[in-house]
Motif scaffolding. Structure first.
Motif, mmCIF file in Angstrom:
data_model
loop_
_atom_site.group_PDB
_atom_site.id
_atom_site.type_symbol
_atom_site.label_atom_id
_atom_site.label_comp_id
_atom_site.label_asym_id
_atom_site.label_seq_id
_atom_site.Cartn_x
_atom_site.Cartn_y
_atom_site.Cartn_z
ATOM 1 N N LYS A 165 0.827 -1.201 0.000
ATOM 2 C CA LYS A 165 0.000 0.000 0.000
ATOM 3 C C LYS A 165 0.867 1.259 0.000
ATOM 4 O O LYS A 165 0.584 2.228 -0.704
ATOM 5 N N LEU A 166 1.928 1.232 0.789
ATOM 6 C CA LEU A 166 2.834 2.376 0.856
ATOM 7 C C LEU A 166 3.575 2.555 -0.460
ATOM 8 O O LEU A 166 3.646 3.655 -1.015
ATOM 9 N N ALA A 167 4.149 1.469 -0.972
ATOM 10 C CA ALA A 167 4.893 1.546 -2.235
ATOM 11 C C ALA A 167 3.983 1.957 -3.382
ATOM 12 O O ALA A 167 4.375 2.736 -4.261
ATOM 13 N N SER A 168 2.764 1.464 -3.380
ATOM 14 C CA SER A 168 1.809 1.786 -4.434
ATOM 15 C C SER A 168 1.523 3.286 -4.485
ATOM 16 O O SER A 168 1.442 3.885 -5.567
ATOM 17 N N ASP A 207 -6.993 2.416 8.578
ATOM 18 C CA ASP A 207 -7.141 2.488 7.121
ATOM 19 C C ASP A 207 -5.843 3.014 6.540
ATOM 20 O O ASP A 207 -5.666 4.223 6.345
ATOM 21 N N GLU A 208 -4.905 2.096 6.269
ATOM 22 C CA GLU A 208 -3.573 2.502 5.831
ATOM 23 C C GLU A 208 -3.585 3.189 4.480
ATOM 24 O O GLU A 208 -2.783 4.087 4.228
ATOM 25 N N THR A 209 -4.484 2.766 3.586
ATOM 26 C CA THR A 209 -4.509 3.349 2.241
ATOM 27 C C THR A 209 -4.738 4.849 2.299
ATOM 28 O O THR A 209 -4.048 5.624 1.625
ATOM 29 N N LYS A 210 -5.685 5.286 3.111
ATOM 30 C CA LYS A 210 -5.961 6.716 3.234
ATOM 31 C C LYS A 210 -4.815 7.440 3.936
ATOM 32 O O LYS A 210 -4.474 8.567 3.574
ATOM 33 N N LEU A 211 -4.230 6.795 4.938
ATOM 34 C CA LEU A 211 -3.080 7.401 5.620
ATOM 35 C C LEU A 211 -1.938 7.631 4.643
ATOM 36 O O LEU A 211 -1.360 8.715 4.560
ATOM 37 N N PHE A 212 -1.592 6.596 3.883
ATOM 38 C CA PHE A 212 -0.452 6.682 2.966
ATOM 39 C C PHE A 212 -0.703 7.686 1.849
ATOM 40 O O PHE A 212 0.219 8.354 1.394
ATOM 41 N N LYS A 213 -1.939 7.770 1.389
ATOM 42 C CA LYS A 213 -2.257 8.715 0.322
ATOM 43 C C LYS A 213 -1.937 10.137 0.752
ATOM 44 O O LYS A 213 -1.313 10.906 0.016
ATOM 45 N N THR A 214 -2.338 10.494 1.964
ATOM 46 C CA THR A 214 -2.068 11.846 2.454
ATOM 47 C C THR A 214 -0.574 12.052 2.694
ATOM 48 O O THR A 214 0.000 13.068 2.306
ATOM 49 N N VAL A 215 0.074 11.067 3.305
ATOM 50 C CA VAL A 215 1.491 11.184 3.652
ATOM 51 C C VAL A 215 2.369 11.262 2.414
ATOM 52 O O VAL A 215 3.301 12.071 2.336
ATOM 53 N N VAL A 216 2.086 10.439 1.412
ATOM 54 C CA VAL A 216 2.961 10.315 0.252
ATOM 55 C C VAL A 216 2.671 11.358 -0.823
ATOM 56 O O VAL A 216 3.592 11.799 -1.523
ATOM 57 N N LEU A 217 1.440 11.779 -0.965
ATOM 58 C CA LEU A 217 1.082 12.642 -2.081
ATOM 59 C C LEU A 217 0.993 14.127 -1.734
ATOM 60 O O LEU A 217 0.885 14.967 -2.624
ATOM 61 N N SER A 218 1.064 14.467 -0.457
ATOM 62 C CA SER A 218 1.011 15.882 -0.072
ATOM 63 C C SER A 218 2.348 16.569 -0.351
ATOM 64 O O SER A 218 3.403 15.986 -0.073
ATOM 65 N N PRO A 219 2.343 17.802 -0.873
ATOM 66 C CA PRO A 219 3.615 18.516 -1.051
ATOM 67 C C PRO A 219 4.234 18.845 0.303
ATOM 68 O O PRO A 219 3.522 18.973 1.312
ATOM 69 N N PRO A 220 5.559 18.979 0.363
ATOM 70 C CA PRO A 220 6.247 19.155 1.649
ATOM 71 C C PRO A 220 5.696 20.294 2.510
ATOM 72 O O PRO A 220 5.497 20.116 3.719
ATOM 73 N N LYS A 221 5.477 21.440 1.918
ATOM 74 C CA LYS A 221 5.014 22.581 2.721
ATOM 75 C C LYS A 221 3.654 22.297 3.342
ATOM 76 O O LYS A 221 3.404 22.636 4.501
ATOM 77 N N TYR A 222 2.791 21.650 2.587
ATOM 78 C CA TYR A 222 1.461 21.331 3.094
ATOM 79 C C TYR A 222 1.534 20.232 4.153
ATOM 80 O O TYR A 222 0.830 20.303 5.175
ATOM 81 N N LEU A 223 2.372 19.237 3.944
ATOM 82 C CA LEU A 223 2.517 18.179 4.936
ATOM 83 C C LEU A 223 3.048 18.744 6.247
ATOM 84 O O LEU A 223 2.656 18.296 7.334
ATOM 85 N N ARG A 224 3.899 19.746 6.151
ATOM 86 C CA ARG A 224 4.397 20.401 7.355
ATOM 87 C C ARG A 224 3.249 21.085 8.105
ATOM 88 O O ARG A 224 3.192 21.040 9.346
ATOM 89 N N MET A 225 2.329 21.694 7.362
ATOM 90 C CA MET A 225 1.152 22.321 7.979
ATOM 91 C C MET A 225 0.300 21.273 8.693
ATOM 92 O O MET A 225 -0.140 21.468 9.843
ATOM 93 N N ILE A 226 0.063 20.149 8.029
ATOM 94 C CA ILE A 226 -0.725 19.068 8.636
ATOM 95 C C ILE A 226 -0.034 18.552 9.893
ATOM 96 O O ILE A 226 -0.676 18.323 10.930
ATOM 97 N N ASN A 227 1.265 18.380 9.814
ATOM 98 C CA ASN A 227 2.028 17.852 10.941
ATOM 99 C C ASN A 227 1.905 18.760 12.163
ATOM 100 O O ASN A 227 1.713 18.286 13.292
ATOM 101 N N GLU A 228 2.020 20.068 11.953
ATOM 102 C CA GLU A 228 1.926 21.013 13.067
ATOM 103 C C GLU A 228 0.530 21.003 13.691
ATOM 104 O O GLU A 228 0.384 21.019 14.922
#
Length: 339
Positions: A165-168, A207-228
């Protein structure tokens, strides 16, 4: 890639020259000299490993693209075939990768990661996640060109469950471009909540598929916003959340994917450390890290020293020996010389 660009898109690992349509670069006399050094080192009975280290250990990824092309032009032989015949062991494996351009080298690494019973999931994750879209598209195209097999199909047959799922998600090469009108604080709050609902806040299972989709496909700046936002709201960083929810290689891969977008040099430093952890060294993973990330090893070395109190060269000295050690040290010294 500049630090400002890293905020918006994932780091390119391949040199810019790899993306040019006409891969017949002006090599120059220096590249011809290296080809001659290699030819001399493999002449006669047995090979001169020191000569090979002097020749290829002082190269960069862009150099190796040119060397692979020029050696074939001058001597009418594929460099990889020459070095496969002349070298062996961990040293020979590293030489095989160095005889290829950076994309073909990664294709060979994937093949090696899939050999035998069970695949090297950690190595596959480092190659397949945390990548820029154009790196991944070129990797898939090149893999098919040389092996006439679809990379996604190969990986789906090698990995299962969360690892697949992650690699996909990474293989999709679909990282979103950062758009301030779309990637807003409000959307980041929504996605942080979605991650919570599908992970730590889910009553039963993840639900790993939804988790990985957000983690892998989000641009870095946006993922940083989500992380904070996630950390403020739920008391965990995204990496900590993945560590809590996942296990085994999938956990390591997901954490690596996040860190390659948020703190790429620390992520690579940690992977080098992981290759050397426990009883025995994972030479395949260590070799691939040094060769794949060579261009950014100056930054990685700084992060490694900050994190572990020793530079990469000292780690290699502690974990490796012989010509293999000398080769890795030479590659590191080329881009991050010890003072």
């Amino acid at each position: 890639m500049s630090a400002s660009n890293e905020e918006f898109v994932s780091i390119d690992i391949y040199p810019e020259l790899m993306f040019e349509e006409d891969l017949t670069p002006d090599c120059g006399v220096e590249i011809d000299d290296v080809c001659e050094q290699i030819k001399t080192a493999v002449k006669g009975w047995g090979s001169d490993e020191g000569g090979l280290i002097d020749a290829l250990g002082s190269t960069t990824p862009e150099d190796r693209l040119k060397i692979a092309i020029r050696y074939k032009d001058i001597y009418d032989k594929e460099l990889k075939d020459v070095l496969k015949k002349e070298t062996s062991g961990d040293f020979g494996q590293a030489m095989k990768y160095l005889s290829l351009d950076p994309v073909r080298a990664e294709c060979a690494m994937i093949k090696d990661a899939c050999k035998g019973i069970g695949s090297h999931a950690t190595l596959l994750h480092t190659i397949l996640v945390g990548r820029s879209n154009r790196d991944m598209e070129l990797l898939k195209k090149t893999y098919y060109k040389y092996y006439t097999k679809d990379l996604t199909g190969i990986i789906s047959s090698e990995l299962g469950g969360d690892n697949w799922k992650l690699a996909s998600a990474g293989l999709q090469a679909a990282e979103e471009p950062f758009d301030p009108d779309y990637h807003t604080e409000e959307k980041a709050e929504e996605d942080a909540e979605e991650i919570w609902k599908n992970g730590q806040g889910k009553f039963f299972g993840t639900d790993e598929t939804k988790l990985f989709k957000t983690v892998v496909l989000s641009p870095p700046k946006y993922l940083r916003m989500i992380n904070e936002i996630y950390a403020d709201k739920y008391g965990y960083t995204l990496t900590k959340a993945m560590e809590e929810e996942l296990g085994g290689n999938a956990r390591r891969g997901a954490v690596f994917a996040i860190k390659m977008r948020l703190k790429p040099y620390e992520a690579i430093a940690e992977m080098v450390k992981a290759a050397c952890a426990g009883i025995g060294t994972d030479e395949l993973l260590l070799t691939c890290c040094v060769i794949r990330y060579q261009d950014m090893m100056g930054h990685v070395n700084f992060a490694h020293e900050e994190m572990y109190g020793k530079n990469l060269q000292d780690r290699v000295r502690d974990e490796c020996d012989g010509d293999y050690k000398k080769l890795l040290l030479s590659l590191l010294e080329k881009v991050s010389p010890e003072s």
